[in-house]
Each structure stands twice: as C-alpha cells, then as structure tokens.
Enzyme design. Structure first.
Site, PDB file in Angstrom:
ATOM      1  N   LYS A  80       0.829  -1.132   0.035  1.00 23.30           N
ATOM      2  CA  LYS A  80       0.161   0.036  -0.021  1.00 23.30           C
ATOM      3  C   LYS A  80       0.837   1.306  -0.037  1.00 23.30           C
ATOM      4  O   LYS A  80       1.832   1.385   0.770  1.00 23.30           O
ATOM      5  CB  LYS A  80      -0.833   0.017   1.237  1.00 23.30           C
ATOM      6  CG  LYS A  80      -1.923   0.860   1.295  1.00 23.30           C
ATOM      7  CD  LYS A  80      -2.819   0.679   2.454  1.00 23.30           C
ATOM      8  CE  LYS A  80      -4.020   1.891   2.680  1.00 23.30           C
ATOM      9  NZ  LYS A  80      -4.924   1.524   3.746  1.00 23.30           N
ATOM     10  N   SER A 158      -9.500   1.879   3.062  1.00 21.41           N
ATOM     11  CA  SER A 158      -8.788   2.499   2.330  1.00 21.41           C
ATOM     12  C   SER A 158      -7.742   1.796   1.326  1.00 21.41           C
ATOM     13  O   SER A 158      -7.167   2.213   0.275  1.00 21.41           O
ATOM     14  CB  SER A 158      -8.074   3.467   2.927  1.00 21.41           C
ATOM     15  OG  SER A 158      -7.008   3.008   3.884  1.00 21.41           O
ATOM     16  N   SER A 182      -9.788  -1.047   6.872  1.00 23.87           N
ATOM     17  CA  SER A 182      -9.357  -0.617   5.386  1.00 23.87           C
ATOM     18  C   SER A 182      -8.703  -2.037   5.082  1.00 23.87           C
ATOM     19  O   SER A 182      -8.157  -1.839   3.957  1.00 23.87           O
ATOM     20  CB  SER A 182      -8.363   0.494   5.626  1.00 23.87           C
ATOM     21  OG  SER A 182      -8.978   1.651   6.060  1.00 23.87           O
TER      22      SER A 182
END
Length: 450
Positions: A80, A158, A182
């Site tokens: 990420k 996210s 997330s």
C-alpha cells in the site's frame, strides 16, 4: 483455492518442485498489471518492474543453491502506498506529498516481507491518506471492484488497490492498513480475505499514520492460511502450519447491538445463510447483546480518535497544500481542529474500560460473527453527491471500526456464492487472540460457501 487464485502454500510447493520460478510469477503479475483492458493503471501508483524482476532472479538463484530465506521466497506481493520503501516517495495516495524526500529505509513491515523473500511488485493505490472506507481516489483514479466491471462498483477502502491487486492476481498477497476496516472492507468488496491484527502485533514505524490509537497493519490474500502466513512474517513470528478448528462445537456469538442495523438485503440474506450453514455443521450460535458496541458511539460522540489524531499530523501540510487534497478527505481531517484537548483526553481515558469490558463479553466464545459491512459495494456512479458518499462510507466503516475501537483482531471471509454481489463475513476476537482467530476462521472458511 482454484488454480486461478492459488494460495501461498501452493505457490511455494510449485516453486520447490520446479513447476514454476519466481521470475515466471513476477512476469505473470507484471503482465496482468500492464494489461490495458485491466485495472492495473488504477490499482498501482508505482510498479517496481526492474527491481521486482531482479529480486525474482535473486530468489531463484538462492533456491537453486538451497539458500532461499523461506519457502515463500520469490512470491510477488503489493505494498500500500502508505508504507515507506527505500528510495521511493511515500505519497499516501495524495498529490500533497509528491515533492517529499524519498524514504531512506523500508518500513519494518516491508523489511520483514523482504527478509522472508517476498518480492515487492509495486505500490498500490488507496484512499488519500487512508481516510475513507470506500476507496475513491480523484488523483490516481479508482480501481473497480471485481464484481461486474462493466458497471463499476467501488473497491472498498482505504486499501483499495491492495484488494484489487490480489483479486486480479497482480500480486498473491498485499500489505494494507486497517484503522476502521481498511483491510477488511476491500476484502469484503472483492471476494478475498482481509485481516486486522491486534494493534501491537506489527510495528507501525514507516507508515504514514491516520490514527495512532487505531491504526494497524495487516494482510489481504486469497485464503485464511495465506493471511496467517503473512501475519506471522509481519509479526516476526515463526510460520507454523495452521490447523483449522472443527466447526462442530464452535461457540459463536452474533452481536445484536448496532451491527445488524440497516443491512442491505443482500448482506442480511447472505449473513443469515452463513449462520444456517455453520449451525448445520454443528456450530453453537448465540445471539447476544453487546452494549460495548453502543458505547463506542458514546465514547466517540465528541469526535473520536481519527479526526483529532489525523489533524495533529496534517495541520501544517493541509495549511500549505490543502488545495490539492481530496476535498472529502480534507473535510474529515479538518473536523479535528474543533476537538478540544479536554475532549480528546476524555476519549483516551474512556477506552481502557471499553476494551476490558468487550474482552470479558467475548471471552466465553470462540469468536464473534457479524457482517463485515452493512452494505454491498455501491456503484461508483452513485456516489457523486457528497451525501450519498458520506452515507455509504459510514455504513461500510461502522461494523469493522467496532473492532479497532476495542483493540481486537478480526478477519473478513467471502460469504457470497459465485455470481452474487460480494458480501464479507467477519469473525472477531479480543486483542491478543490472533492465532485462535485464525484457527477458527480456517474452520469456518472450509464450510461457509457450501
């Protein structure tokens, strides 16, 4: 798992037997990322093509010399964009950090994956600064959920790119973060598995924070066992065989407080079907009140942790570069400016009691079981208006964020059947019970879609 979605264990077996190579695995992932008909351009903010191929060749050479750092050496994983990778700029899905100095070292979580021989294939897209459960990014594009690509459903956030990278086999595991869901929301919206560990399990250094009280770093992958392997690496623990707990005799508690309210019809139907399947296989299912979930709202009534802690980190950056922030993210961060020190301290003081009471409530059971999200993935086109976005964002975050607030651990498993809109089933435990939860989840995974 099918050959189309292999597990880390099956890939390791193929590598050991010479049926594939690390270079072949990386080349296949790079090919899918580059496919103009796919989501690669929206899933990845940066692709480490040359470095990934070089790392793959190195792992193949080590394996030939019987010196591979682990049996998983050479398997590609995505990272990420919230994590530092040596020599790269950490943008956190934002344009505000584009001119930042490249990282001098890897985040500890990234370094541990590399030490085990996993190949970093690239940095995945995300909600800017990790501040939403939907996954829309106006700067780098929004990758679509795997469900009905021609329509266009949100990927969940996210860790949006992380989820789609695994679902589309652009990587065989992904490193994400989870402050209020997330890792679990993108897993639920893309039909894969996502894990939120006990917060203290994985060091948080080298990751841009959202909420220091709630942030945790976890994996997304194709199975419970895959997540358990990655979790062990991230926690710097030995990788041991995961033995599923038999479903027969499991004591599972379904909380009836808050988390079953306002469910989409498909979520409610899929959840009840899952409970019926578990009961048929001998699980003992008890519906319980969980007042601690109501108390989460009371504790956060004056703003909660995320706005206050996010504003503390962003207050100077947003002053100088607020014009390039996603307006929806900026608005949520700026809420923290109005939270008083006294209100924040009061929230901090209330949390230990909440955690202790929740742990006592969960203690008699092998796990809590609840829908991962109240909603199925919304259509991207339906969220153009801010009120629609806000409503669906809150519905996505509500259930998973309960576990962050009680400092628990939780995992989302796909509960839908082929062709149905994705729905996640969440299993949760109190903090420190990560291994137990993996064993329970592995057992549940074996029957849940039967």
């Amino acid at each position: 798992m099918t050959a189309a979605h292999p597990t880390l264990a099956s890939l390791a077996d193929d590598l050991a037997a010479g049926r594939t190579t690390a270079r072949k695995l990386v080349e296949d992932c790079l090919g899918r990322i580059a496919d103009p008909a796919g989501e690669g351009q929206r899933v990845f903010i940066h692709v480490d093509r040359d470095a990934a191929l070089a790392a793959a060749d190195a792992m193949d050479a080590l394996r030939r010399a019987n010196a591979a750092p682990s049996r998983f050496a050479g398997i590609p994983v995505s990272i990420k964009d919230l994590f530092d990778i040596k020599g790269q700029v950490t943008r956190a899905g934002s344009r505000a950090l584009e001119d930042s100095v490249p990282a001098e070292t890897d985040a500890t979580a990234v370094a541990r994956l590399r030490r085990a021989g996993f190949v970093v294939i690239g940095r995945t897209n995300m909600t800017e600064f990790a501040y939403s459960g939907i996954g829309i990014n106006p700067h780098y594009g929004t990758p679509k959920s795997v469900y009905k690509r021609e329509v266009g459903y949100v990927p969940g956030g996210s860790s949006s790119g992380a989820g789609v990278s695994v679902a589309d086999r652009m990587a065989y595991g992904a490193l994400g973060t989870d402050t209020g869901g997330s890792c679990r929301i993108p897993a639920a919206f893309n039909g894969i598995v996502g894990y939120k560990p006990t917060q203290s399990r994985v060091p948080l250094d080298g990751g841009i924070p959202l909420s220091s009280s709630l942030d945790s770093f976890g994996p997304l992958a194709n199975s419970v066992a895959c997540c358990a392997i990655l979790d062990a690496v991230l926690a710097d623990e030995p990788i041991t065989a995961l033995v599923p707990r038999p479903v027969k005799g499991l004591r599972l508690a379904v909380p009836t407080t808050v988390v079953l309210d306002d469910l989409d019809d498909a979520v409610a139907k899929t959840f009840e079907r899952a409970l019926e399947i578990l009961a048929k296989h001998g699980a003992l299912i008890e519906r319980i009140e969980m007042p601690e979930f109501f108390d989460v709202g009371v504790m956060n009534a004056k703003g909660g942790f995320s706005p206050a802690e996010a504003y503390a980190w962003h207050r100077y950056l947003i002053t100088s570069k607020g014009d390039v922030y996603d307006p929806r993210v900026a608005a949520r961060i700026m809420r923290g400016a109005s939270i008083s020190a006294a209100d924040y301290i009061e929230t901090v003081a209330a949390r230990p009691s909440l955690i202790a009471r929740a742990a006592a409530r969960i203690a008699p059971y092998d796990a809590l079981v609840l829908p991962t999200t109240a909603n199925t993935p919304p259509k991207i086109s339906d969220l153009a208006a801010d009120d629609a976005f806000t409503r669906e964002n809150l519905r996505a975050l509500r259930n998973p964020s309960m576990i962050n607030n009680i400092d628990g651990c939780a995992i989302s498993l796909p509960a839908h059947r082929a062709g149905e809109i994705p729905v996640g089933l969440m299993l949760a435990q109190s903090g420190g019970n990560d291994r137990k939860l993996f064993e329970v989840a592995a057992g549940v995974e074996g029957v849940i879609r039967s």
